[in-house]
Motif scaffolding. Sequence first.
Motif, mmCIF file in Angstrom:
data_model
loop_
_atom_site.group_PDB
_atom_site.id
_atom_site.type_symbol
_atom_site.label_atom_id
_atom_site.label_comp_id
_atom_site.label_asym_id
_atom_site.label_seq_id
_atom_site.Cartn_x
_atom_site.Cartn_y
_atom_site.Cartn_z
ATOM 1 N N GLU A 1 2.706 4.986 -10.355
ATOM 2 C CA GLU A 1 3.670 4.234 -11.160
ATOM 3 C C GLU A 1 3.131 2.834 -11.464
ATOM 4 O OE1 GLU A 1 7.538 4.414 -9.364
ATOM 5 O OE2 GLU A 1 7.506 6.613 -9.211
ATOM 6 N N LEU B 1 5.739 -0.321 0.040
ATOM 7 C CA LEU B 1 5.052 0.920 -0.305
ATOM 8 C C LEU B 1 4.679 1.003 -1.788
ATOM 9 C CD1 LEU B 1 7.161 3.418 1.824
ATOM 10 C CD2 LEU B 1 4.682 3.078 2.028
ATOM 11 N N ASN B 2 5.196 0.069 -2.588
ATOM 12 C CA ASN B 2 4.867 0.084 -4.012
ATOM 13 C C ASN B 2 5.094 -1.302 -4.604
ATOM 14 O OD1 ASN B 2 7.761 -0.088 -4.718
ATOM 15 N ND2 ASN B 2 7.830 2.055 -4.004
ATOM 16 N N ASP C 1 0.860 -1.185 0.000
ATOM 17 C CA ASP C 1 0.000 0.000 0.000
ATOM 18 C C ASP C 1 0.894 1.232 0.000
ATOM 19 O OD1 ASP C 1 -1.902 2.046 0.536
ATOM 20 O OD2 ASP C 1 -3.174 0.614 1.590
ATOM 21 N N ASP C 2 0.534 2.241 -0.807
ATOM 22 C CA ASP C 2 1.355 3.456 -0.851
ATOM 23 C C ASP C 2 1.046 4.408 0.289
ATOM 24 O OD1 ASP C 2 -1.181 3.970 -1.951
ATOM 25 O OD2 ASP C 2 -0.423 5.700 -3.059
ATOM 26 N N SER C 3 0.098 4.024 1.156
ATOM 27 C CA SER C 3 -0.257 4.865 2.294
ATOM 28 C C SER C 3 0.418 4.354 3.567
ATOM 29 C CB SER C 3 -1.771 4.881 2.499
ATOM 30 O OG SER C 3 -2.100 5.463 3.751
ATOM 31 N N MET D 1 -2.221 2.598 -7.006
ATOM 32 C CA MET D 1 -0.940 3.115 -6.526
ATOM 33 C C MET D 1 -0.261 3.833 -7.683
ATOM 34 S SD MET D 1 0.623 -0.013 -4.184
ATOM 35 C CE MET D 1 0.648 -1.175 -5.559
ATOM 36 N N ASP E 1 0.615 0.184 -10.678
ATOM 37 C CA ASP E 1 -0.597 0.026 -9.867
ATOM 38 C C ASP E 1 -0.754 -1.419 -9.387
ATOM 39 O OD1 ASP E 1 -1.692 -1.498 -11.916
ATOM 40 O OD2 ASP E 1 -2.948 0.123 -12.704
ATOM 41 N N ASP F 1 -3.054 -2.997 -2.462
ATOM 42 C CA ASP F 1 -3.824 -1.804 -2.811
ATOM 43 C C ASP F 1 -4.001 -1.759 -4.327
ATOM 44 O OD1 ASP F 1 -5.137 0.598 -2.671
ATOM 45 O OD2 ASP F 1 -3.316 1.799 -2.462
#
Length: 305
Positions: free
Chosen positions: A64, A39-40, A15-17, A62, A66, A59
């Motif tokens: 770049e 994070l990615n 998740d990027d959050s 995201m 996804d 997620d």
Amino acid sequence: MKAVASDSAIVLVVDDSPESLGMLNIALNNAGLMVLVALNGAQALSIIERITPDVVLLDGIMPEMDGFDTCRAIKQKLPNIPVIFMTGLTDSEYVIKGFEVGGVDYVTKPIVPDEVLARIRVHTQNAKLTQSAQAALDYAGQYVFCVSNDGALEWATPHVHELVDSLNGDAPCAWEQIQQLLAPWLAQGDQSQPLELTNFEPPLQAYFAGEHGSNHLLVRLVTPKKTKTAEALQQELPLTKREAQVLYWVSFGKTNWEVAQILDMSPRTVNKHLEQVFKKMGVDNRTAAAAISIRILESDEEAVG
């Protein structure tokens, strides 16, 4: 890729959050799960090169790379791993896209920890059952079964079930005896030598065949080859008992003089027997006769293996 030896499920959260990662990390750790975070998509792919998770929480949206592209890449490396999408988008288009790229389920944000834990339990259990079933299919034509570390049966191929059903006429009793013998053999930590199961008819040998997951062991059953005698040659070839005995020792490379000493006869008598052997077998020399004899003596009569 290396699987972490742990009894708890390994969950990779992507998740990027940072806030979402922190919340899920706490909730999943409190539930006794091992949590890996990324994070990615690129970080996630780097992690699975080193550690194989049991399930991925991913997620969908995201920057770049996804979640959908990440899922495709994960599935190329780990096709059987369950991927659960996390998304704040309830539009059916995104839900369908998640399934199309290999996702098995989805949860909507804001995340409800108990719901996520329930989904993880279901999908990790289903994945383990699928892997066990696949392994059983892979070994279906062999005499292989899977046990826990204490020797308890988990699954066995059809060939093994047929064999055990025939042992002493009591399959449950036979499995119980096998487990009692396997447990101390597995506990000693050295399975370089086979376990002799001599209390069965026919007697069996159990060979360690490798690991299946972190707490499961594969065992292969084999019936030791019986050493054939001259009687086998007499049964297969139109020879007398004495002719079969002569051919038996010739197949071991013995000279006429050596055969004469073994069978307590003269070399001349050995030669006369060989003349009849060649004639009956339709061959011209001892090399050809010995080749046929060796094929008979070395033919595989193993019941299992």
